[in-house]
Design an enzyme around this catalytic site. Structure first.
Site, PDB file in Angstrom:
ATOM      1  N   HIS A   1     -14.484   2.409  -1.409  1.00 57.46           N
ATOM      2  CA  HIS A   1     -13.491   1.442  -0.926  1.00 57.46           C
ATOM      3  C   HIS A   1     -12.359   2.092  -0.144  1.00 57.46           C
ATOM      4  CE1 HIS A   1     -14.939  -1.291  -4.432  1.00 57.46           C
ATOM      5  NE2 HIS A   1     -15.742  -1.357  -3.379  1.00 57.46           N
TER       6      HIS A   1
ATOM      7  N   CYS B   1      -5.773   2.958  12.852  1.00 53.78           N
ATOM      8  CA  CYS B   1      -5.326   1.888  13.734  1.00 53.78           C
ATOM      9  C   CYS B   1      -6.276   0.696  13.602  1.00 53.78           C
ATOM     10  CB  CYS B   1      -5.324   2.391  15.179  1.00 53.78           C
ATOM     11  SG  CYS B   1      -4.946   1.084  16.354  1.00 53.78           S
TER      12      CYS B   1
ATOM     13  N   ALA C   1     -11.055   6.402 -21.353  1.00 53.68           N
ATOM     14  CA  ALA C   1     -11.729   7.486 -20.625  1.00 53.68           C
ATOM     15  C   ALA C   1     -11.135   8.845 -20.991  1.00 53.68           C
ATOM     16  CB  ALA C   1     -11.586   7.236 -19.131  1.00 53.68           C
TER      17      ALA C   1
ATOM     18  N   TYR D   1       0.823  -1.213   0.000  1.00 56.16           N
ATOM     19  CA  TYR D   1       0.000   0.000   0.000  1.00 56.16           C
ATOM     20  C   TYR D   1       0.855   1.259   0.000  1.00 56.16           C
ATOM     21  CZ  TYR D   1      -4.328  -2.559   0.196  1.00 56.16           C
ATOM     22  OH  TYR D   1      -5.383  -3.372  -0.153  1.00 56.16           O
TER      23      TYR D   1
ATOM     24  N   CYS E   1      -2.884   3.987  20.937  1.00 56.74           N
ATOM     25  CA  CYS E   1      -3.033   2.768  21.752  1.00 56.74           C
ATOM     26  C   CYS E   1      -1.895   1.772  21.542  1.00 56.74           C
ATOM     27  CB  CYS E   1      -4.375   2.089  21.439  1.00 56.74           C
ATOM     28  SG  CYS E   1      -4.327   1.115  19.914  1.00 56.74           S
TER      29      CYS E   1
ATOM     30  N   GLN F   1     -14.648   3.702  -6.864  1.00 60.01           N
ATOM     31  CA  GLN F   1     -14.159   2.492  -6.211  1.00 60.01           C
ATOM     32  C   GLN F   1     -12.655   2.622  -5.971  1.00 60.01           C
ATOM     33  OE1 GLN F   1     -16.053  -1.217  -8.204  1.00 60.01           O
ATOM     34  NE2 GLN F   1     -16.090   0.376  -9.760  1.00 60.01           N
ATOM     35  N   ASN F   2     -12.063   3.679  -6.498  1.00 61.03           N
ATOM     36  CA  ASN F   2     -10.616   3.844  -6.428  1.00 61.03           C
ATOM     37  C   ASN F   2     -10.179   4.352  -5.058  1.00 61.03           C
ATOM     38  OD1 ASN F   2     -10.675   3.082  -9.091  1.00 61.03           O
ATOM     39  ND2 ASN F   2     -10.543   5.185  -9.882  1.00 61.03           N
TER      40      ASN F   2
ATOM     41  N   CYS G   1       0.231   2.658  16.355  1.00 56.20           N
ATOM     42  CA  CYS G   1      -0.774   3.687  16.670  1.00 56.20           C
ATOM     43  C   CYS G   1      -0.281   4.553  17.834  1.00 56.20           C
ATOM     44  CB  CYS G   1      -2.087   2.989  17.066  1.00 56.20           C
ATOM     45  SG  CYS G   1      -3.343   4.104  17.705  1.00 56.20           S
TER      46      CYS G   1
ATOM     47  N   ASP H   1      -7.222   5.985  -4.902  1.00 55.60           N
ATOM     48  CA  ASP H   1      -6.252   7.071  -5.154  1.00 55.60           C
ATOM     49  C   ASP H   1      -6.953   8.412  -4.904  1.00 55.60           C
ATOM     50  OD1 ASP H   1      -6.791   6.308  -8.613  1.00 55.60           O
ATOM     51  OD2 ASP H   1      -7.556   8.101  -7.600  1.00 55.60           O
TER      52      ASP H   1
HETATM   53  C1  BV8 Z   1     -18.287  -7.392   0.999  1.00 55.85           C
HETATM   54  C2  BV8 Z   1      -9.855  -1.467  -2.055  1.00 55.85           C
HETATM   55  C3  BV8 Z   1     -19.499  -8.434   2.721  1.00 55.85           C
HETATM   56  C4  BV8 Z   1      -8.645  -2.273  -1.741  1.00 55.85           C
HETATM   57  C5  BV8 Z   1     -11.342  -2.993  -3.266  1.00 55.85           C
HETATM   58  C6  BV8 Z   1     -16.790 -14.857  -3.340  1.00 55.85           C
HETATM   59  C7  BV8 Z   1     -15.848 -15.029  -2.345  1.00 55.85           C
HETATM   60  C8  BV8 Z   1     -15.486 -13.974  -1.496  1.00 55.85           C
HETATM   61  C9  BV8 Z   1     -16.090 -12.718  -1.618  1.00 55.85           C
HETATM   62  C10 BV8 Z   1     -17.032 -12.584  -2.623  1.00 55.85           C
HETATM   63  C11 BV8 Z   1     -17.375 -13.620  -3.472  1.00 55.85           C
HETATM   64  N1  BV8 Z   1     -18.291 -13.141  -4.339  1.00 55.85           N
HETATM   65  C12 BV8 Z   1     -18.545 -11.853  -4.085  1.00 55.85           C
HETATM   66  C13 BV8 Z   1     -17.798 -11.509  -3.018  1.00 55.85           C
HETATM   67  C14 BV8 Z   1     -17.781 -10.205  -2.401  1.00 55.85           C
HETATM   68  C15 BV8 Z   1     -16.547  -9.432  -2.829  1.00 55.85           C
HETATM   69  C16 BV8 Z   1     -16.441  -9.414  -4.343  1.00 55.85           C
HETATM   70  O1  BV8 Z   1     -17.186  -8.709  -5.002  1.00 55.85           O
HETATM   71  N2  BV8 Z   1     -15.492 -10.183  -4.910  1.00 55.85           N
HETATM   72  C17 BV8 Z   1     -15.337 -10.206  -6.357  1.00 55.85           C
HETATM   73  C18 BV8 Z   1     -13.862 -10.357  -6.718  1.00 55.85           C
HETATM   74  C19 BV8 Z   1     -16.156 -11.369  -6.890  1.00 55.85           C
HETATM   75  N3  BV8 Z   1     -16.777  -8.108  -2.341  1.00 55.85           N
HETATM   76  C20 BV8 Z   1     -16.338  -7.801  -1.108  1.00 55.85           C
HETATM   77  O2  BV8 Z   1     -15.680  -8.548  -0.420  1.00 55.85           O
HETATM   78  C21 BV8 Z   1     -16.790  -6.442  -0.601  1.00 55.85           C
HETATM   79  N4  BV8 Z   1     -17.272  -6.596   0.723  1.00 55.85           N
HETATM   80  O3  BV8 Z   1     -18.916  -7.989   0.159  1.00 55.85           O
HETATM   81  O4  BV8 Z   1     -18.520  -7.490   2.330  1.00 55.85           O
HETATM   82  C22 BV8 Z   1     -19.845  -8.101   4.101  1.00 55.85           C
HETATM   83  C23 BV8 Z   1     -21.055  -7.429   4.349  1.00 55.85           C
HETATM   84  C24 BV8 Z   1     -21.385  -7.151   5.639  1.00 55.85           C
HETATM   85  C25 BV8 Z   1     -20.515  -7.511   6.702  1.00 55.85           C
HETATM   86  C26 BV8 Z   1     -19.299  -8.153   6.419  1.00 55.85           C
HETATM   87  C27 BV8 Z   1     -18.943  -8.447   5.116  1.00 55.85           C
HETATM   88  C28 BV8 Z   1     -15.617  -5.492  -0.539  1.00 55.85           C
HETATM   89  C29 BV8 Z   1     -15.136  -5.194  -1.936  1.00 55.85           C
HETATM   90  C30 BV8 Z   1     -14.097  -4.069  -1.883  1.00 55.85           C
HETATM   91  C31 BV8 Z   1     -12.723  -4.658  -2.094  1.00 55.85           C
HETATM   92  N5  BV8 Z   1     -11.735  -3.560  -2.157  1.00 55.85           N
HETATM   93  N6  BV8 Z   1     -10.464  -1.959  -3.295  1.00 55.85           N
HETATM   94  C32 BV8 Z   1      -7.503  -1.951  -2.644  1.00 55.85           C
HETATM   95  O5  BV8 Z   1      -7.666  -1.123  -3.576  1.00 55.85           O
HETATM   96  O6  BV8 Z   1      -6.421  -2.525  -2.441  1.00 55.85           O
HETATM   97  S1  BV8 Z   1     -11.984  -3.537  -4.741  1.00 55.85           S
HETATM   98  C33 BV8 Z   1     -10.827  -3.218  -5.938  1.00 55.85           C
HETATM   99  O7  BV8 Z   1     -11.105  -4.088  -6.968  1.00 55.85           O
HETATM  100  C34 BV8 Z   1     -10.949  -1.856  -6.521  1.00 55.85           C
HETATM  101  O8  BV8 Z   1     -11.284  -0.886  -5.577  1.00 55.85           O
HETATM  102  C35 BV8 Z   1     -11.992  -2.033  -7.543  1.00 55.85           C
HETATM  103  O9  BV8 Z   1     -13.251  -1.746  -7.035  1.00 55.85           O
HETATM  104  C36 BV8 Z   1     -11.935  -3.479  -7.836  1.00 55.85           C
HETATM  105  C37 BV8 Z   1     -11.375  -3.659  -9.210  1.00 55.85           C
HETATM  106  O10 BV8 Z   1     -12.376  -3.261 -10.010  1.00 55.85           O
HETATM  107  P1  BV8 Z   1     -12.177  -2.086 -11.072  1.00 55.85           P
HETATM  108  O11 BV8 Z   1     -12.049  -0.779 -10.421  1.00 55.85           O
HETATM  109  O12 BV8 Z   1     -13.289  -2.317 -12.008  1.00 55.85           O
HETATM  110  O13 BV8 Z   1     -10.806  -2.366 -11.725  1.00 55.85           O
HETATM  111  P2  BV8 Z   1     -10.545  -3.512 -12.740  1.00 55.85           P
HETATM  112  O14 BV8 Z   1      -9.089  -3.629 -12.860  1.00 55.85           O
HETATM  113  O15 BV8 Z   1     -11.374  -4.704 -12.377  1.00 55.85           O
HETATM  114  O16 BV8 Z   1     -11.179  -2.967 -14.115  1.00 55.85           O
HETATM  115  C38 BV8 Z   1     -10.598  -1.860 -14.710  1.00 55.85           C
HETATM  116  C39 BV8 Z   1     -11.467  -1.552 -15.896  1.00 55.85           C
HETATM  117  O17 BV8 Z   1     -10.923  -0.395 -16.506  1.00 55.85           O
HETATM  118  C40 BV8 Z   1     -11.456  -2.652 -16.949  1.00 55.85           C
HETATM  119  O18 BV8 Z   1     -12.775  -2.899 -17.397  1.00 55.85           O
HETATM  120  C41 BV8 Z   1     -10.595  -2.070 -18.062  1.00 55.85           C
HETATM  121  O19 BV8 Z   1     -11.003  -2.495 -19.355  1.00 55.85           O
HETATM  122  C42 BV8 Z   1     -10.879  -0.595 -17.897  1.00 55.85           C
HETATM  123  N7  BV8 Z   1      -9.848   0.294 -18.428  1.00 55.85           N
HETATM  124  C43 BV8 Z   1      -8.517   0.068 -18.588  1.00 55.85           C
HETATM  125  N8  BV8 Z   1      -7.939   1.181 -19.129  1.00 55.85           N
HETATM  126  C44 BV8 Z   1      -8.922   2.099 -19.297  1.00 55.85           C
HETATM  127  C45 BV8 Z   1     -10.132   1.548 -18.853  1.00 55.85           C
HETATM  128  N9  BV8 Z   1     -11.298   2.227 -18.893  1.00 55.85           N
HETATM  129  C46 BV8 Z   1     -11.263   3.480 -19.397  1.00 55.85           C
HETATM  130  N10 BV8 Z   1     -10.138   4.081 -19.839  1.00 55.85           N
HETATM  131  C47 BV8 Z   1      -8.954   3.422 -19.819  1.00 55.85           C
HETATM  132  N11 BV8 Z   1      -7.842   4.039 -20.267  1.00 55.85           N
HETATM  133 ZN    ZN Z   2      -4.945   2.543  18.187  1.00 53.06          ZN
END
Ligand code: BV8
Ligand code: ZN
Length: 237
Positions: A102, A110, A222, A50, A141, A84-85, A138, A87
């Site tokens: 996200h 912490c 984009a 990170y 704490c 969702q980013n 932290c 950054d």
């Molecule tokens: C939750 C922060 C429940 C971190 C992120 C099975 C098993 C386990 C879990 C799950 C499962 N099925 C579903 C889930 C839930 C899971 C999930 O969805 N998993 C997916 C993989 C199936 N979701 C979660 O776990 C969420 N939490 O469900 O909690 C819960 C509820 C109550 C109580 C307790 C628990 C949490 C999800 C958040 C995860 N954190 N980010 C970090 O950044 O390190 S997600 C992370 O991945 C990003 O933030 C982003 O959202 C995601 C990637 O997606 P994109 O942004 O779309 O990026 P990607 O690379 O995929 O696509 C890029 C696109 O851009 C492409 O289409 C490409 O063609 C395009 N592109 C490229 N160049 C360009 C362009 N477009 C335009 N112009 C260009 N030049």
């Molecule tokens: Zn703390």
């Protein structure tokens, strides 16, 4: 409403989530590292990842697409950018109404008491660096500081999530830029907008999971398409 994903930052030089990881992290999938147990198991590997990403984001600039959204907000003050980013490129471009579903690379906290940890402005790593770093302790704490992002398996922050749902159910136009539409629950926002009879425009060089419910899917980058369609839309409006 605009829903953005990693693709809107791609032309700034920030790799998307689908891009393969490099260096120290190349043997991992982002989805394996962005989890609570990865941090539990190897905190310095995850904290280093990170910090490396923060250094990289700090070394690049917002691109034409981010700036086009600032112009959209100026012409339509009711515009909301839901990202969702993790950054800060929307903010650095000048967008004022940004909702982070996200979390952010710039808001570590912490893992024990939640105290917000103030990072020294200078990232602890060079953008082309890439090494393990012990997470800070932290100051309130003594617990371990963690990245201020939402990991897989963690719930989204309640405020931003309800704000995003409210916007999706009341907008008349949803622009979806740079997201593969695979991560839930963020990827359910277009469905909410669709139910509210909003028009949905997807911008992505590749097919996405949102295309099935979009009014228009524009195949392209984009940084090229967003300025052009907003120019046309705002001139003709
Ligand atoms: C939750 C922060 C429940 C971190 C992120 C099975 C098993 C386990 C879990 C799950 C499962 N099925 C579903 C889930 C839930 C899971 C999930 O969805 N998993 C997916 C993989 C199936 N979701 C979660 O776990 C969420 N939490 O469900 O909690 C819960 C509820 C109550 C109580 C307790 C628990 C949490 C999800 C958040 C995860 N954190 N980010 C970090 O950044 O390190 S997600 C992370 O991945 C990003 O933030 C982003 O959202 C995601 C990637 O997606 P994109 O942004 O779309 O990026 P990607 O690379 O995929 O696509 C890029 C696109 O851009 C492409 O289409 C490409 O063609 C395009 N592109 C490229 N160049 C360009 C362009 N477009 C335009 N112009 C260009 N030049
Ligand atoms: Zn703390």
């Amino acid at each position: 409403m605009v829903l953005t994903g990693a693709g809107i930052s791609a032309e700034s030089g920030v790799p998307t989530f689908r891009d393969a990881l490099t260096g120290l992290w190349e043997q991992f999938d982002a989805e394996q590292l962005a989890t609570p147990d990865a941090f539990e198991r190897d905190p310095s590997l995850v904290w280093g990842w990170y910090e490396w990403r923060r250094a990289r984001v700090s070394a690049v600039n917002p691109n034409e697409a981010h700036r086009a959204l600032v112009q959209l907000e100026a012409a339509r003050p009711q515009t909301i950018v839901v990202t969702q980013n993790v950054d800060d490129l929307h903010e650095r471009a000048g967008s004022r109404n940004v909702v982070h579903l996200h979390g952010s690379l710039f808001a570590p906290r912490c893992a024990c008491c939640g105290h917000r940890h103030v990072l020294d402005a200078k990232p602890t790593m060079e953008p082309d660096g890439g090494r393990r770093i012990e997470p800070p302790v932290c100051t309130a704490c003594g617990g371990k500081v963690r990245p201020g992002v939402v990991w897989f398996g963690e719930p989204l922050p309640a405020g931003p999530w309800s704000e995003a749902q409210a916007a999706a159910s009341s907008c008349d136009l949803l622009i979806v830029v740079g997201t593969s539409g695979l991560v839930q629950p963020a990827a359910s926002l277009p469905t909410i907008a669709r139910r509210a009879n909003a028009s949905i425009v997807v911008i992505d060089p590749r097919p996405t999971a949102i295309d099935a419910i979009s009014t228009y899917s524009l195949r392209g980058k984009a940084g090229q398409l967003l300025p052009r369609i907003l120019q046309e839309a705002l001139i003709s409006a």
